[in-house]
Design an enzyme around this catalytic site. Structure first.
Site, PDB file in Angstrom:
ATOM      1  N   LYS A 260      -7.227   7.967  -1.431  1.00 21.14           N
ATOM      2  CA  LYS A 260      -8.513   8.325  -0.897  1.00 21.14           C
ATOM      3  C   LYS A 260      -8.945  10.158  -1.210  1.00 21.14           C
ATOM      4  CE  LYS A 260      -7.353   6.620   3.911  1.00 21.14           C
ATOM      5  NZ  LYS A 260      -5.966   5.960   3.655  1.00 21.14           N
TER       6      LYS A 260
ATOM      7  N   ASP B  44      -4.093   4.325  -2.219  1.00 18.63           N
ATOM      8  CA  ASP B  44      -4.633   4.610  -1.562  1.00 18.63           C
ATOM      9  C   ASP B  44      -4.359   6.471  -0.975  1.00 18.63           C
ATOM     10  OD1 ASP B  44      -6.205   4.637   0.823  1.00 18.63           O
ATOM     11  OD2 ASP B  44      -4.893   3.836   2.080  1.00 18.63           O
TER      12      ASP B  44
ATOM     13  N   ARG C 187       2.468  -1.308  10.554  1.00 20.32           N
ATOM     14  CA  ARG C 187       3.090  -1.174  11.594  1.00 20.32           C
ATOM     15  C   ARG C 187       3.265  -2.881  13.153  1.00 20.32           C
ATOM     16  NH1 ARG C 187      -0.175   3.975  14.217  1.00 20.32           N
ATOM     17  NH2 ARG C 187      -1.517   3.480  13.066  1.00 20.32           N
TER      18      ARG C 187
ATOM     19  N   THR D 147     -11.281   3.671   9.626  1.00 22.69           N
ATOM     20  CA  THR D 147     -11.235   2.732  11.275  1.00 22.69           C
ATOM     21  C   THR D 147     -10.839   3.696  12.447  1.00 22.69           C
ATOM     22  OG1 THR D 147      -9.096   2.277  10.186  1.00 22.69           O
ATOM     23  CG2 THR D 147     -11.660   1.197   9.982  1.00 22.69           C
TER      24      THR D 147
ATOM     25  N   ASP E  96     -12.976  14.720  -3.138  1.00 18.35           N
ATOM     26  CA  ASP E  96     -13.631  16.382  -3.676  1.00 18.35           C
ATOM     27  C   ASP E  96     -15.033  16.411  -5.731  1.00 18.35           C
ATOM     28  OD1 ASP E  96     -12.538  19.331  -5.209  1.00 18.35           O
ATOM     29  OD2 ASP E  96     -10.988  18.356  -4.523  1.00 18.35           O
TER      30      ASP E  96
ATOM     31  N   LYS F  82       0.788  -1.613  -0.382  1.00 16.17           N
ATOM     32  CA  LYS F  82       0.381   0.438  -0.259  1.00 16.17           C
ATOM     33  C   LYS F  82       0.964   0.940   0.143  1.00 16.17           C
ATOM     34  CE  LYS F  82      -1.267   2.416   3.554  1.00 16.17           C
ATOM     35  NZ  LYS F  82      -2.158   3.268   4.796  1.00 16.17           N
TER      36      LYS F  82
END
Length: 239
Positions: A62, A60, A216, A124, A65, A33
């Site tokens: 996102k 990613d 992570r 999330t 607009d 990603k």
């Protein structure tokens, strides 16, 4: 789909050098990603690096607009040959439809396979309380997430990003062909950090997730390759 292809590892690092070092450290990872921080730092350079190593890419960014702007961004992004691309469902159905059409056009112009366009249902990191009190949304969180996924499906998008806690409901309602990408996945041995609606990798797969986005717990581990192996083995028992 092979188990290892369902694990998307987040390249959440600030530099091209750091990203390349991580990719080289984890040669067994086939799907990466690239998010806002890294893409802002490197631009498409990191995408070229990953493509040169035959890696799959989840871009990613996102997008959120007006229809014309997201369409232009998706047209360009699709030309990079990425596999998954995100846009916020709250951009609205006109923007979602425009983004889908533009991604198809951009991929065709570049001679590459079009990406699967995936809608962000709800980040999330947002809790039920924040949805109600900060964002003033009068729906319960699972209902809101479902409505966003259904909007994406109506617009012709390929799937949605959701927390693993909403995956079962979305799978049952949106069908088996609707791609569910689940961040917020945390093994029992990893810290929750800023994820509010999380499950373990095995639980997320059983709930209906197609892809797990994990950062992570793998990349910040003392031995990332061992952390990836532990997660791979956990998912293998769940499928």
């Amino acid at each position: 789909m092979k188990v290892e292809q369902r694990i998307i590892v987040a390249l959440d690092v600030p530099s091209l050098e750091g990203a390349i070092a991580l990719v080289n450290q984890l040669p067994q990872v086939s799907f990466w990603k690239v998010g806002l921080e890294l893409f802002t730092s490197t631009g498409p350079q990191i995408l070229h690096v990953l493509k040169s190593q035959n890696k799959r890419i989840f871009l990613d960014l996102k997008f959120h607009d007006i229809p014309n702007t997201v369409a232009g961004a998706c047209r360009v992004a699709a030309g990079y040959g990425v596999d998954l691309l995100t846009i916020h469902a709250t951009s609205g159905i006109e923007a979602l439809k425009a983004a889908k059409e533009a991604a198809q056009t951009g991929a065709a112009q570049a001679g590459v396979k079009p990406p699967q366009l995936i809608a962000i249902s709800l980040l999330t990191s947002i809790s039920s309380r924040q949805l109600a009190f900060d964002l003033k949304i009068p729906l319960e969180l699972p209902e809101y997430t479902l409505e966003m996924a259904l909007l994406a499906k109506e617009a012709g998008l390929d799937g949605a990003v959701c927390s693993p806690q909403e995956a079962t409901q979305l799978r049952e309602t949106c069908g088996d062909d609707f791609v569910l990408v689940c961040p917020g996945v945390r093994p029992t041995w990893a810290q929750q950090a800023d994820q509010k609606r999380s499950l373990t990798p095995a639980q997320a797969i059983k709930a209906g997730a197609d892809y797990l986005v994990i950062g992570r717990p793998i990349t910040a581990a003392a031995k990332p390759e061992l952390a990836w192996k532990r997660i791979f083995e956990e998912i293998t028992t769940a499928v």
